[in-house]
Design an enzyme around this catalytic site. Structure first.
Site, PDB file in Angstrom:
ATOM      1  N   LYS A 125      -7.502   6.118  -4.219  1.00 13.45           N
ATOM      2  CA  LYS A 125      -7.053   7.261  -3.292  1.00 13.45           C
ATOM      3  C   LYS A 125      -4.679   7.489  -3.077  1.00 13.45           C
ATOM      4  CE  LYS A 125      -9.202   6.796   0.464  1.00 13.45           C
ATOM      5  NZ  LYS A 125     -10.105   7.132   1.887  1.00 13.45           N
ATOM      6  N   GLY A 171       0.809  -1.457  -0.031  1.00 18.11           N
ATOM      7  CA  GLY A 171      -0.008  -0.020   0.121  1.00 18.11           C
ATOM      8  C   GLY A 171       0.929   1.436   0.044  1.00 18.11           C
TER       9      GLY A 171
HETATM   10  N1  LIG Z   1      -4.694   4.911  -0.650  1.00 17.77           N
HETATM   11  C1  LIG Z   1      -6.018   3.911  -0.952  1.00 17.77           C
HETATM   12  O1  LIG Z   1      -7.006   3.848  -0.508  1.00 17.77           O
HETATM   13  C2  LIG Z   1      -4.777   3.003   1.154  1.00 17.77           C
HETATM   14  C3  LIG Z   1      -5.828   1.990   1.904  1.00 17.77           C
HETATM   15  C4  LIG Z   1      -5.410   1.083   3.055  1.00 17.77           C
HETATM   16  C5  LIG Z   1      -4.483   1.835   3.074  1.00 17.77           C
HETATM   17  N2  LIG Z   1      -3.232   2.816   2.756  1.00 17.77           N
HETATM   18  C6  LIG Z   1      -1.910   2.758   2.819  1.00 17.77           C
HETATM   19  O2  LIG Z   1      -1.072   0.855   2.503  1.00 17.77           O
HETATM   20  C7  LIG Z   1      -0.494   1.750   3.673  1.00 17.77           C
HETATM   21  C8  LIG Z   1      -0.296  -0.255   4.204  1.00 17.77           C
HETATM   22  O3  LIG Z   1      -0.054  -0.945   2.903  1.00 17.77           O
HETATM   23  P1  LIG Z   1       0.576  -2.212   3.638  1.00 17.77           P
HETATM   24  O4  LIG Z   1      -0.166  -2.881   3.967  1.00 17.77           O
HETATM   25  O5  LIG Z   1       0.372  -3.238   2.466  1.00 17.77           O
HETATM   26  O6  LIG Z   1       2.114  -1.962   3.767  1.00 17.77           O
HETATM   27  P2  LIG Z   1       3.427  -1.072   3.239  1.00 17.77           P
HETATM   28  O7  LIG Z   1       2.822  -0.620   2.309  1.00 17.77           O
HETATM   29  O8  LIG Z   1       3.770  -0.605   4.219  1.00 17.77           O
HETATM   30  O9  LIG Z   1       4.264  -3.028   3.103  1.00 17.77           O
HETATM   31  C9  LIG Z   1       4.712  -3.700   3.894  1.00 17.77           C
HETATM   32  C10 LIG Z   1       6.299  -4.400   3.955  1.00 17.77           C
HETATM   33  O10 LIG Z   1       5.715  -5.709   2.949  1.00 17.77           O
HETATM   34  C11 LIG Z   1       6.356  -6.040   2.300  1.00 17.77           C
HETATM   35  N3  LIG Z   1       6.225  -6.277   0.740  1.00 17.77           N
HETATM   36  C12 LIG Z   1       5.537  -5.787   0.156  1.00 17.77           C
HETATM   37  N4  LIG Z   1       4.683  -6.534  -0.728  1.00 17.77           N
HETATM   38  C13 LIG Z   1       5.834  -7.672  -0.319  1.00 17.77           C
HETATM   39  C14 LIG Z   1       5.611  -9.075  -1.052  1.00 17.77           C
HETATM   40  N5  LIG Z   1       4.956  -9.803  -1.959  1.00 17.77           N
HETATM   41  N6  LIG Z   1       6.402  -9.904  -0.039  1.00 17.77           N
HETATM   42  C15 LIG Z   1       6.802  -9.182   1.055  1.00 17.77           C
HETATM   43  N7  LIG Z   1       7.024  -8.147   0.950  1.00 17.77           N
HETATM   44  C16 LIG Z   1       6.543  -7.699   0.926  1.00 17.77           C
HETATM   45  C17 LIG Z   1       6.565  -3.911   1.974  1.00 17.77           C
HETATM   46  O11 LIG Z   1       8.422  -4.076   1.152  1.00 17.77           O
HETATM   47  C18 LIG Z   1       6.785  -3.617   3.386  1.00 17.77           C
HETATM   48  O12 LIG Z   1       8.111  -4.018   4.070  1.00 17.77           O
HETATM   49  C19 LIG Z   1      -0.407   2.577   4.197  1.00 17.77           C
HETATM   50  O13 LIG Z   1       0.496   3.461   3.925  1.00 17.77           O
HETATM   51  C20 LIG Z   1      -2.077   3.358   4.350  1.00 17.77           C
HETATM   52  O14 LIG Z   1      -2.390   4.576   4.807  1.00 17.77           O
HETATM   53  C21 LIG Z   1      -3.563   3.333   1.311  1.00 17.77           C
END
Ligand SMILES: NC(=O)c1ccc[n+]([C@@H]2O[C@H](COP(=O)([O-])OP(=O)(O)OC[C@H]3O[C@@H](n4cnc5c(N)ncnc54)[C@H](O)[C@@H]3O)[C@@H](O)[C@H]2O)c1
Length: 394
Positions: free
Chosen positions: A169, A132
């Site tokens: 977003k 994300g």
């Molecule tokens: N735009 C939107 O509508 C929306 C909605 C919900 C959340 N978000 C945002 O999303 C973010 C959270 O996203 P998240 O939970 O994906 O966390 P993240 O993007 O922080 O990723 C978490 C970890 O997973 C790792 N990673 C990614 N893909 C991987 C894979 N296939 N294998 C191993 N590791 C991997 C990343 O490098 C990171 O270290 C927050 O910033 C939040 O605000 C945005």
């Protein structure tokens, strides 16, 4: 004062438009921007035999990819091989994944890369592959580069798959403030591929379930049951088997909910459940909770506040708290955040146009919005959550 033609006509224009006397309404411009994007599930997107990725970019001859380094070197190598096999000249900008990448200087880094690549304005959609955080910063950079270049989202985390990739977003954080800069920007396409989850850490798998818990409590009893039934198996198999049904249902519900009001015209949003206290919980340094974890804590606290008002039974709240704990989700914030929770309510009220619009839960799938939340009830709910959590641990 200038003469504006007949008095009668002028009067009618003034009455109809609310124009200030002495000003002339020259035109009323109606701006509409209709966009359609597709959400497709596929398997092993980076298999050279799978045309989905190349097709989504309109078979562009050159391809810029923004990739999360978390997907690992093996997948990055496969990405290069994929485009080589399609005779596409591809360049990849690899960003470290995680919340810390949602910074302004990451945006600068990306737009510099767009410039160096010589990205053309419409015909070379940028592919963003990652969690994300990388999708948020990548989409934001795309939305402001030359006032907008197209992009394709490929989520590689569970949370990205069921939430961040599906809406419109984009955002970066600013001076410790979560998502302070951002935009609404539609992707050209979203490609969902659970194969990426094979390398996810247990913690990132669990974090994704935090957003599913929110969606279930806010929208669907059936999803809550699916979470109970398939959540543990999904964690054990990294959603490579039948537990994928949980993610399918979550995606369907999320798309329905988002589609009602993509641009958030109505600020009483069920999807805002879990996003009042979570902002401060995940932003307070040193950060100890991910987004999905912070959302789960917020949902449990909100449930307890709702129970304090007699909306939902304490037994129902306890059952959901137990489910969250069984899935490995945290249910109470670190104590350093206690004094900041109310600040978060006030900050969110700015975001909700000056009103609390705080979502309370009457029952699973039934959310009521209120504007009279008090600091004392947040504090007493917090103490109750901590007491219940302690009971469960013992
Ligand atoms: N735009 C939107 O509508 C929306 C909605 C919900 C959340 N978000 C945002 O999303 C973010 C959270 O996203 P998240 O939970 O994906 O966390 P993240 O993007 O922080 O990723 C978490 C970890 O997973 C790792 N990673 C990614 N893909 C991987 C894979 N296939 N294998 C191993 N590791 C991997 C990343 O490098 C990171 O270290 C927050 O910033 C939040 O605000 C945005």
């Amino acid at each position: 004062m200038a003469s504006h033609g007949s008095d009668r006509l002028n009067q009618r224009a003034l009455e109809g438009s609310g124009v200030i006397p002495g000003s002339d309404l020259l035109a009323s411009v109606n701006s509409t921007r209709a966009r359609t994007f597709t959400i497709t599930r596929t398997t092993d997107l980076l298999d050279p035999q799978n045309p989905a990725l190349h097709e989504a970019s309109g078979f562009a001859k050159r391809q810029l990819v923004v990739a999360d380094d978390g997907i690992g070197s093996a997948q990055l190598t496969r990405l290069h091989e994929y485009f080589r096999s399609c005779s596409v000249e591809a360049e990849t900008v690899v960003l470290p994944g995680g919340e810390h990448i949602k910074r302004w200087d990451s945006v600068e880094r990306l737009v510099d890369a767009f410039g160096a690549f010589g990205l053309i304005r419409r015909g070379e959609p940028v592919i963003i592959i990652g969690g994300g955080a990388v999708m948020d910063v990548g989409a934001f950079a795309c939305s402001i580069y030359r006032r907008g270049v197209p992009h394709i989202k490929v989520p590689t985390t569970v949370l990205g798959y069921v939430d961040a990739s599906l809406g419109i977003k984009s955002a970066v954080n600013l001076r410790g403030l979560k998502n302070r800069l951002g935009s609404f920007v539609e992707p050209v396409a979203v490609l969902l591929d659970p194969t990426f989850f094979r390398t996810l850490s247990q913690r990132d798998l669990v974090s994704g379930l935090g957003e599913i818990l929110k969606l279930a409590v806010g929208c669907s009893h059936r999803l809550l049951e699916d979470l109970r039934t398939h959540g543990p198996d999904g964690l054990a198999t990294k959603f490579q088997g039948s537990a994928l049904v949980l993610l399918d249902r979550a995606v369907a519900i999320m798309v329905d909910e988002l589609g009602v009001d993509l641009y958030e015209n109505d600020l009483e949003r069920v999807l805002d459940l879990g996003h009042t206290f979570s902002t401060v919980i995940e932003s307070t340094e040193p950060a100890c909770h991910s987004h999905g974890e912070a959302v789960a804590i917020d949902v449990v606290l909100t449930l307890m506040i709702s129970a304090g008002r007699g909306l939902i039974s304490f037994d129902d709240v306890a059952a959901i708290l137990r489910l969250a704990m069984a899935l490995g989700l945290p249910v109470s914030p670190p104590s350093e955040v206690d004094g900041l929770l109310w600040q978060s309510v006030e900050e969110r009220s700015q975001h909700r146009d000056g009103q609390q619009r705080f979502p309370l839960i009457a029952s699973v799938g039934e959310v009521h919005f209120v504007g009279d939340l008090m600091p004392e009830e947040v504090n007493s709910a917090l103490q109750r959550v901590r007491a219940l959590e302690k009971e469960e641990v013992c």
